[in-house]
Scaffold this active site. Structure first.
Site, PDB file in Angstrom:
ATOM      1  N   GLU A   1      -4.193   4.075   6.358  1.00 43.96           N
ATOM      2  CA  GLU A   1      -4.068   3.909   4.916  1.00 43.96           C
ATOM      3  C   GLU A   1      -4.688   5.130   4.232  1.00 43.96           C
ATOM      4  O   GLU A   1      -4.233   5.587   3.186  1.00 43.96           O
ATOM      5  CB  GLU A   1      -4.790   2.628   4.487  1.00 43.96           C
ATOM      6  CG  GLU A   1      -4.724   2.446   3.010  1.00 43.96           C
ATOM      7  CD  GLU A   1      -5.218   1.104   2.530  1.00 43.96           C
ATOM      8  OE1 GLU A   1      -5.155   0.117   3.272  1.00 43.96           O
ATOM      9  OE2 GLU A   1      -5.656   1.067   1.380  1.00 43.96           O
TER      10      GLU A   1
ATOM     11  N   ARG B   1       0.815  -1.230   0.000  1.00 48.78           N
ATOM     12  CA  ARG B   1       0.000   0.000   0.000  1.00 48.78           C
ATOM     13  C   ARG B   1       0.847   1.278   0.000  1.00 48.78           C
ATOM     14  O   ARG B   1       0.466   2.283   0.596  1.00 48.78           O
ATOM     15  CB  ARG B   1      -0.908   0.068   1.228  1.00 48.78           C
ATOM     16  CG  ARG B   1      -1.975  -0.960   1.288  1.00 48.78           C
ATOM     17  CD  ARG B   1      -2.974  -0.777   0.139  1.00 48.78           C
ATOM     18  NE  ARG B   1      -4.216  -1.410   0.471  1.00 48.78           N
ATOM     19  CZ  ARG B   1      -4.460  -2.712   0.347  1.00 48.78           C
ATOM     20  NH1 ARG B   1      -3.534  -3.511  -0.152  1.00 48.78           N
ATOM     21  NH2 ARG B   1      -5.620  -3.213   0.682  1.00 48.78           N
TER      22      ARG B   1
ATOM     23  N   SER C   1     -10.474   0.160   3.636  1.00 50.96           N
ATOM     24  CA  SER C   1      -9.679  -0.047   4.851  1.00 50.96           C
ATOM     25  C   SER C   1      -9.164   1.296   5.346  1.00 50.96           C
ATOM     26  O   SER C   1      -8.514   2.020   4.587  1.00 50.96           O
ATOM     27  CB  SER C   1      -8.468  -0.923   4.556  1.00 50.96           C
ATOM     28  OG  SER C   1      -8.861  -2.166   4.067  1.00 50.96           O
TER      29      SER C   1
HETATM   30  N1  EPU Z   1     -11.410 -10.130  11.269  1.00 55.96           N
HETATM   31  C1  EPU Z   1     -11.828 -10.090  12.566  1.00 55.96           C
HETATM   32  N2  EPU Z   1     -13.079  -9.595  12.834  1.00 55.96           N
HETATM   33  C2  EPU Z   1     -13.915  -9.188  11.852  1.00 55.96           C
HETATM   34  C3  EPU Z   1     -13.470  -9.217  10.508  1.00 55.96           C
HETATM   35  C4  EPU Z   1     -12.213  -9.694  10.251  1.00 55.96           C
HETATM   36  O1  EPU Z   1     -11.104 -10.473  13.470  1.00 55.96           O
HETATM   37  O2  EPU Z   1     -15.019  -8.750  12.156  1.00 55.96           O
HETATM   38  C5  EPU Z   1     -10.053 -10.632  10.986  1.00 55.96           C
HETATM   39  C6  EPU Z   1     -10.062 -12.074  10.576  1.00 55.96           C
HETATM   40  O3  EPU Z   1      -8.929 -12.680  11.153  1.00 55.96           O
HETATM   41  C7  EPU Z   1      -9.878 -12.050   9.092  1.00 55.96           C
HETATM   42  C8  EPU Z   1      -9.134 -10.744   8.903  1.00 55.96           C
HETATM   43  O4  EPU Z   1      -9.468  -9.898   9.982  1.00 55.96           O
HETATM   44  O5  EPU Z   1      -9.142 -13.144   8.678  1.00 55.96           O
HETATM   45  C9  EPU Z   1      -9.630 -10.004   7.687  1.00 55.96           C
HETATM   46  O6  EPU Z   1      -8.868 -10.353   6.681  1.00 55.96           O
HETATM   47  P1  EPU Z   1      -9.357 -10.028   5.194  1.00 55.96           P
HETATM   48  O7  EPU Z   1      -8.527 -10.852   4.309  1.00 55.96           O
HETATM   49  O8  EPU Z   1     -10.812 -10.086   5.041  1.00 55.96           O
HETATM   50  O9  EPU Z   1      -9.058  -8.518   4.976  1.00 55.96           O
HETATM   51  P2  EPU Z   1      -8.071  -7.506   5.646  1.00 55.96           P
HETATM   52  O10 EPU Z   1      -6.714  -8.051   5.895  1.00 55.96           O
HETATM   53  O11 EPU Z   1      -8.795  -6.929   6.804  1.00 55.96           O
HETATM   54  C10 EPU Z   1      -7.030  -6.588   3.422  1.00 55.96           C
HETATM   55  C11 EPU Z   1      -7.055  -5.290   2.675  1.00 55.96           C
HETATM   56  C12 EPU Z   1      -8.373  -5.106   1.952  1.00 55.96           C
HETATM   57  C13 EPU Z   1      -8.547  -6.263   0.989  1.00 55.96           C
HETATM   58  C14 EPU Z   1      -8.530  -7.574   1.797  1.00 55.96           C
HETATM   59  C15 EPU Z   1      -8.561  -8.784   0.909  1.00 55.96           C
HETATM   60  C16 EPU Z   1      -5.555  -3.871   3.923  1.00 55.96           C
HETATM   61  C17 EPU Z   1      -5.415  -2.677   4.797  1.00 55.96           C
HETATM   62  N3  EPU Z   1      -6.790  -4.192   3.580  1.00 55.96           N
HETATM   63  O12 EPU Z   1      -7.974  -6.437   4.459  1.00 55.96           O
HETATM   64  O13 EPU Z   1      -8.286  -3.915   1.196  1.00 55.96           O
HETATM   65  O14 EPU Z   1      -9.757  -6.169   0.280  1.00 55.96           O
HETATM   66  O15 EPU Z   1      -7.297  -7.651   2.554  1.00 55.96           O
HETATM   67  O16 EPU Z   1      -7.348  -8.926   0.272  1.00 55.96           O
HETATM   68  O17 EPU Z   1      -4.560  -4.479   3.544  1.00 55.96           O
HETATM   69  C18 EPU Z   1      -8.793  -1.609   1.074  1.00 55.96           C
HETATM   70  O18 EPU Z   1      -7.602  -1.411   0.956  1.00 55.96           O
HETATM   71  O19 EPU Z   1      -9.624  -0.662   1.095  1.00 55.96           O
HETATM   72  C19 EPU Z   1      -9.275  -2.971   1.261  1.00 55.96           C
HETATM   73  C20 EPU Z   1     -10.552  -3.237   1.478  1.00 55.96           C
END
Ligand code: EPU
Length: 343
Positions: A339, A159, A237
């Protein structure tokens, strides 16, 4: 070129903050952009904006917002595509899928425009856009000169890029050259992507998949988790996922054990650091659904702050973000970095 003064920016930022700009220039050719940059009568600073999907206007903007209205997509070789900065990112993903070209399918349905994708190095489901970028075409705000910058000089990382550091406020992206592939190169190993593809199509064999299939799968996963920016204002995010030292990760684990929070989700990175989902840290600090004024933590994905009432003001979002940051630091000792860019 369209130049307007005292423009309401509510429709130009996905957070839907009701702020205005002293001036807005919609440019529709590189020459128009260069003329605008050379025009001393336009209020400074000059600030290029894409879909406004990764920023928070904290107050009325005193300068000139520059927005690209060029929307061309041109194949310039079997595996190379030139895309104007003003193309909606997902329109480019759709175009690739329609032409059976692999590359951006995992990045489908990310809000924003092509120019910003190269600044921000958007990423999702195991792919980052920098893997596809060959070069970025820009105009230098200092002297209106044109420059083509190879991806290797952009210092891309998670990012991040030089456009957010020493090149900030310096270049306006006018177009991006992407490398795509007509050979199947599906990337399915992130989270539940493979499982979801198998469930929808009954196969995960690369030779039987099309970019459209992966695009549809990713789009449906995103729609289930993330707010539609047309319906509920947000900037995706809000924080990056923190990468911490193994020692800092052990401390998080100890706290999770002590407080019976369950296993800590994490990914060990090649540089020895450990990435922890910020959503997990925020969730475990009890922020899901919490609000400040009109801003709230999105219930399905606590990494996203939403304009819940539609009338949130920048201070609501900033105060909520600060509360989250402080409580994650206090409970887990982990620093969350934004971000979303504050303007
Ligand atoms: N989780 C919780 N509680 C919740 C929801 C999620 O604990 O209510 C935890 C879980 O462990 C889950 C993890 O958070 O495994 C979420 O992981 P996920 O792969 O869904 O997404 P993320 O790591 O939170 C990143 C990007 C997103 C992108 C997704 C999918 C960043 C800052 N964000 O999010 O990007 O869509 O991975 O690859 O890296 C964006 O940049 O706007 C964005 C949405």
């Amino acid at each position: 070129m369209r130049t307007c003064f005292n423009v309401d920016l509510t429709g130009m930022n996905t957070f839907r903050m009701k702020v205005s700009s002293r001036c807005l220039v919609e440019w529709s050719s590189v020459d128009e952009l260069r003329d605008a940059i050379a025009d001393p009568s336009l209020p400074r600073p000059l600030f290029p904006i894409g879909g406004g999907s990764n920023l928070l206007f904290t107050k009325d903007f005193p300068g000139t917002v520059l927005h690209c209205s060029m929307k061309g997509i041109r194949r310039i070789g079997p595996d190379r595509v030139h895309v104007d900065a003003g193309v909606v990112w997902d329109d480019f993903c759709a175009w690739c899928a329609d032409n059976n070209l692999w590359g951006p399918e995992n990045l489908s349905y990310i809000p924003g425009e092509v120019g910003a994708s190269a600044v921000q190095n958007i990423g999702a489901y195991g792919k980052e856009v920098c893997e596809l970028i060959e070069s970025v075409e820009c105009v230098d705000i200092r002297d209106a000169s044109l420059i083509t910058i190879p991806a290797s000089e952009c210092d891309y990382s998670y990012r991040d890029s030089r456009f957010k550091h020493d090149w900030k406020w310096r270049y306006v992206v006018t177009g991006v050259i992407y490398r795509v592939s007509s050979e199947p190169v599906p990337v399915l190993d992130y989270g539940h992507v493979r499982e979801a593809v198998l469930e929808r199509y009954g196969t995960d064999a690369p030779s039987e998949l099309t970019p459209e299939m992966v695009r549809e799968t990713v789009t449906s996963i995103r729609k289930g988790k993330l707010p539609e920016v047309d319906e509920l204002g947000s900037a995706g995010s809000f924080f990056r996922n923190p990468c911490v030292s193994p020692e800092a990760f052990s401390i998080v684990r100890e706290i999770a054990d002590k407080d019976s929070l369950g296993p800590v989700p994490h990914f060990e990175l090649e540089d020895g650091t450990v990435k922890i989902p910020a959503a997990w840290l925020i969730d475990k600090c009890g922020w899901k659904g919490m609000s400040r004024g009109g801003a709230a933590v999105y219930i399905k994905q606590p990494l996203v702050i939403v304009n819940w009432t539609g009338s949130a003001i920048p201070e609501d979002v900033m105060s909520l973000a600060e509360g989250i940051r402080a409580s994650v630091k206090e409970r887990f000792g982990v620093d969350l970095n934004r971000e979303v860019e504050y303007v």
